[in-house]
Motif scaffolding. Structure first.
Motif, PDB file in Angstrom:
ATOM      1  N   MET A  53       0.850  -1.166   0.000  1.00  0.00           N
ATOM      2  CA  MET A  53       0.000   0.000   0.000  1.00  0.00           C
ATOM      3  C   MET A  53       0.901   1.236   0.000  1.00  0.00           C
ATOM      4  SD  MET A  53      -2.709   1.354   2.876  1.00  0.00           S
ATOM      5  CE  MET A  53      -3.337  -0.252   3.171  1.00  0.00           C
ATOM      6  N   SER A  54       0.557   2.207  -0.804  1.00  0.00           N
ATOM      7  CA  SER A  54       1.360   3.419  -0.865  1.00  0.00           C
ATOM      8  C   SER A  54       1.102   4.261   0.376  1.00  0.00           C
ATOM      9  CB  SER A  54       1.034   4.217  -2.125  1.00  0.00           C
ATOM     10  OG  SER A  54      -0.143   4.963  -1.933  1.00  0.00           O
ATOM     11  N   ALA A  55       2.036   5.124   0.681  1.00  0.00           N
ATOM     12  CA  ALA A  55       1.907   5.991   1.852  1.00  0.00           C
ATOM     13  C   ALA A  55       0.740   6.966   1.704  1.00  0.00           C
ATOM     14  CB  ALA A  55       3.210   6.749   2.073  1.00  0.00           C
ATOM     15  N   ASP A  56       0.295   7.210   0.473  1.00  0.00           N
ATOM     16  CA  ASP A  56      -0.798   8.155   0.232  1.00  0.00           C
ATOM     17  C   ASP A  56      -2.173   7.514   0.322  1.00  0.00           C
ATOM     18  OD1 ASP A  56       1.103  10.064  -0.188  1.00  0.00           O
ATOM     19  OD2 ASP A  56       1.022   9.946  -2.365  1.00  0.00           O
ATOM     20  N   ALA A  57      -2.230   6.182   0.321  1.00  0.00           N
ATOM     21  CA  ALA A  57      -3.531   5.492   0.308  1.00  0.00           C
ATOM     22  C   ALA A  57      -4.202   5.607   1.678  1.00  0.00           C
ATOM     23  CB  ALA A  57      -3.350   4.024  -0.063  1.00  0.00           C
ATOM     24  N   ASP A  58      -5.491   5.921   1.662  1.00  0.00           N
ATOM     25  CA  ASP A  58      -6.247   5.986   2.913  1.00  0.00           C
ATOM     26  C   ASP A  58      -6.673   4.590   3.347  1.00  0.00           C
ATOM     27  OD1 ASP A  58      -6.095   8.690   3.234  1.00  0.00           O
ATOM     28  OD2 ASP A  58      -8.195   9.099   2.767  1.00  0.00           O
ATOM     29  N   THR A  59      -6.335   4.235   4.565  1.00  0.00           N
ATOM     30  CA  THR A  59      -6.852   3.009   5.157  1.00  0.00           C
ATOM     31  C   THR A  59      -8.260   3.321   5.650  1.00  0.00           C
ATOM     32  OG1 THR A  59      -6.085   3.558   7.371  1.00  0.00           O
ATOM     33  CG2 THR A  59      -4.518   2.369   5.921  1.00  0.00           C
ATOM     34  N   PRO A  60      -9.058   2.312   5.985  1.00  0.00           N
ATOM     35  CA  PRO A  60     -10.380   2.611   6.557  1.00  0.00           C
ATOM     36  C   PRO A  60     -10.300   3.482   7.817  1.00  0.00           C
ATOM     37  CG  PRO A  60     -10.277   0.326   5.875  1.00  0.00           C
ATOM     38  CD  PRO A  60      -8.876   0.880   5.734  1.00  0.00           C
ATOM     39  N   THR A  61      -9.267   3.279   8.624  1.00  0.00           N
ATOM     40  CA  THR A  61      -9.125   4.073   9.839  1.00  0.00           C
ATOM     41  C   THR A  61      -8.849   5.537   9.502  1.00  0.00           C
ATOM     42  OG1 THR A  61      -8.292   2.155  11.038  1.00  0.00           O
ATOM     43  CG2 THR A  61      -7.844   4.314  12.009  1.00  0.00           C
ATOM     44  N   ILE A  62      -7.942   5.765   8.567  1.00  0.00           N
ATOM     45  CA  ILE A  62      -7.632   7.143   8.169  1.00  0.00           C
ATOM     46  C   ILE A  62      -8.859   7.798   7.542  1.00  0.00           C
ATOM     47  CG2 ILE A  62      -6.285   8.545   6.544  1.00  0.00           C
ATOM     48  CD1 ILE A  62      -4.712   7.721   9.024  1.00  0.00           C
ATOM     49  N   ALA A  63      -9.592   7.058   6.722  1.00  0.00           N
ATOM     50  CA  ALA A  63     -10.809   7.613   6.110  1.00  0.00           C
ATOM     51  C   ALA A  63     -11.835   7.978   7.187  1.00  0.00           C
ATOM     52  CB  ALA A  63     -11.400   6.613   5.118  1.00  0.00           C
ATOM     53  N   LEU A  64     -11.999   7.134   8.199  1.00  0.00           N
ATOM     54  CA  LEU A  64     -12.930   7.418   9.291  1.00  0.00           C
ATOM     55  C   LEU A  64     -12.518   8.686  10.039  1.00  0.00           C
ATOM     56  CD1 LEU A  64     -15.251   6.580  11.276  1.00  0.00           C
ATOM     57  CD2 LEU A  64     -13.502   5.341  12.544  1.00  0.00           C
ATOM     58  N   LEU A  65     -11.237   8.785  10.384  1.00  0.00           N
ATOM     59  CA  LEU A  65     -10.762   9.959  11.118  1.00  0.00           C
ATOM     60  C   LEU A  65     -10.854  11.223  10.276  1.00  0.00           C
ATOM     61  CD1 LEU A  65      -7.679   8.358  12.893  1.00  0.00           C
ATOM     62  CD2 LEU A  65      -9.837   9.052  13.954  1.00  0.00           C
ATOM     63  N   ALA A  66     -10.584  11.115   8.982  1.00  0.00           N
ATOM     64  CA  ALA A  66     -10.637  12.287   8.103  1.00  0.00           C
ATOM     65  C   ALA A  66     -12.065  12.793   7.918  1.00  0.00           C
ATOM     66  CB  ALA A  66     -10.018  11.954   6.749  1.00  0.00           C
ATOM     67  N   ALA A  67     -13.032  11.902   8.025  1.00  0.00           N
ATOM     68  CA  ALA A  67     -14.439  12.284   7.807  1.00  0.00           C
ATOM     69  C   ALA A  67     -15.198  12.522   9.114  1.00  0.00           C
ATOM     70  CB  ALA A  67     -15.144  11.194   7.009  1.00  0.00           C
ATOM     71  N   ARG A  68     -14.581  12.274  10.261  1.00  0.00           N
ATOM     72  CA  ARG A  68     -15.274  12.368  11.536  1.00  0.00           C
ATOM     73  C   ARG A  68     -15.848  13.763  11.761  1.00  0.00           C
ATOM     74  NH1 ARG A  68     -16.304  14.334  15.869  1.00  0.00           N
ATOM     75  NH2 ARG A  68     -14.835  16.002  15.494  1.00  0.00           N
ATOM     76  N   ARG A  69     -17.073  13.792  12.189  1.00  0.00           N
ATOM     77  CA  ARG A  69     -17.730  15.046  12.569  1.00  0.00           C
ATOM     78  C   ARG A  69     -18.774  14.719  13.608  1.00  0.00           C
ATOM     79  NH1 ARG A  69     -20.525  16.312   6.883  1.00  0.00           N
ATOM     80  NH2 ARG A  69     -18.457  15.722   6.300  1.00  0.00           N
ATOM     81  N   SER A  70     -19.180  15.724  14.331  1.00  0.00           N
ATOM     82  CA  SER A  70     -20.196  15.523  15.349  1.00  0.00           C
ATOM     83  C   SER A  70     -21.578  15.475  14.729  1.00  0.00           C
ATOM     84  CB  SER A  70     -20.151  16.658  16.378  1.00  0.00           C
ATOM     85  OG  SER A  70     -18.936  16.633  17.085  1.00  0.00           O
ATOM     86  N   THR A  71     -22.409  14.594  15.273  1.00  0.00           N
ATOM     87  CA  THR A  71     -23.831  14.562  14.940  1.00  0.00           C
ATOM     88  C   THR A  71     -24.547  15.216  16.104  1.00  0.00           C
ATOM     89  OG1 THR A  71     -23.581  12.479  13.729  1.00  0.00           O
ATOM     90  CG2 THR A  71     -25.802  13.047  14.459  1.00  0.00           C
ATOM     91  N   PRO A  72     -25.359  16.249  15.868  1.00  0.00           N
ATOM     92  CA  PRO A  72     -26.032  16.886  16.999  1.00  0.00           C
ATOM     93  C   PRO A  72     -26.778  15.857  17.848  1.00  0.00           C
ATOM     94  CG  PRO A  72     -26.421  18.116  14.984  1.00  0.00           C
ATOM     95  CD  PRO A  72     -25.735  16.836  14.586  1.00  0.00           C
ATOM     96  N   ALA A  73     -26.717  16.037  19.163  1.00  0.00           N
ATOM     97  CA  ALA A  73     -27.351  15.081  20.079  1.00  0.00           C
ATOM     98  C   ALA A  73     -28.804  14.833  19.718  1.00  0.00           C
ATOM     99  CB  ALA A  73     -27.234  15.584  21.517  1.00  0.00           C
ATOM    100  N   VAL A  74     -29.510  15.870  19.305  1.00  0.00           N
ATOM    101  CA  VAL A  74     -30.928  15.734  18.952  1.00  0.00           C
ATOM    102  C   VAL A  74     -31.118  14.850  17.709  1.00  0.00           C
ATOM    103  CG1 VAL A  74     -31.070  17.812  17.507  1.00  0.00           C
ATOM    104  CG2 VAL A  74     -33.078  17.033  18.793  1.00  0.00           C
ATOM    105  N   ALA A  75     -30.056  14.657  16.944  1.00  0.00           N
ATOM    106  CA  ALA A  75     -30.120  13.811  15.746  1.00  0.00           C
ATOM    107  C   ALA A  75     -29.512  12.432  15.986  1.00  0.00           C
ATOM    108  CB  ALA A  75     -29.420  14.495  14.570  1.00  0.00           C
TER     109      ALA A  75
END
Length: 194
Positions: free
Chosen positions: A1-23
């Motif tokens: 795997m190249s150093a530039d390839a996103d693993t599932p873990t890196i993809a998860l961390l890169a996309a992480r955002r909060s979901t409002p508690a009400v949602a």
């Protein structure tokens, strides 16, 4: 795997955002998923293996009972509280499927600085959010009045030497919000050189 390839873990961390508690709606994590989330939450840097934090799980009917008690306590502490603020508190823990309170037990220690113990509790909060996201749930790390008011802390069973690091709201996301602006690395990164 190249150093530039996103693993599932890196993809998860890169996309992480909060979901409002009400949602963060029902269904929440199953008992097995909750145990997994808590296990991952506890897997953080912890100098001296002190576990300077603990969990308070707020689920099921306990959410509404806690909301009612906290709303009563808020009204008693501030008789002039606005109806809107009181209603907000009366639904704070019921708005999401599950809430995990993270309680910091940081204390003076002969070898381990208290600050490092506090940081460990913060790491627990983030691990819980990431673990919930990895299992497909939305999550939001909140604090608020119940994290600081002495009367609320007493209701939650938080001791006088403890502090609430956060309430992690978890549930099935009902909406996806656009990502918020993130810091420009040029403004937050310096490179040290002698």
């Amino acid at each position: 795997m190249s150093a530039d390839a996103d693993t599932p873990t890196i993809a998860l961390l890169a996309a992480r955002r909060s979901t409002p508690a009400v949602a963060c709606a029902e269904p929440g994590p199953s008992p097995e998923q909750l145990e997994r989330i808590l296990t991952i939450g506890a897997r953080v840097p912890d100098h001296g293996k002190l576990a300077p934090w603990r969990f308070v799980v707020i689920e099921g009917e306990a959410r509404a009972r806690l909301d009612a008690r906290l709303a009563e306590a808020l009204k008693a502490s501030d008789p002039e509280v606005s109806p809107g603020r009181l209603a907000q508190q009366a639904a704070m823990f019921s708005q999401s499927a599950l809430v995990i309170g993270v309680v910091s037990r940081a204390a003076p220690h002969v070898k381990i600085p208290e600050w490092e113990q506090v940081l460990s509790a913060g790491a627990v909060c983030l691990n819980l959010v990431v673990a919930a996201n990895a299992l497909g749930f939305g999550a939001q790390w909140l604090t608020g009045w119940a994290a600081y008011a002495p009367e609320a802390l007493a209701i939650l069973g938080v001791g006088p030497q403890e502090k609430v690091a956060g309430f992690i709201h978890i549930g099935t996301p009902t909406q996806t919000l656009p990502d918020r602006p993130r810091p420009d690395l040029a403004e937050v990164v310096t490179r040290w050189g002698a």
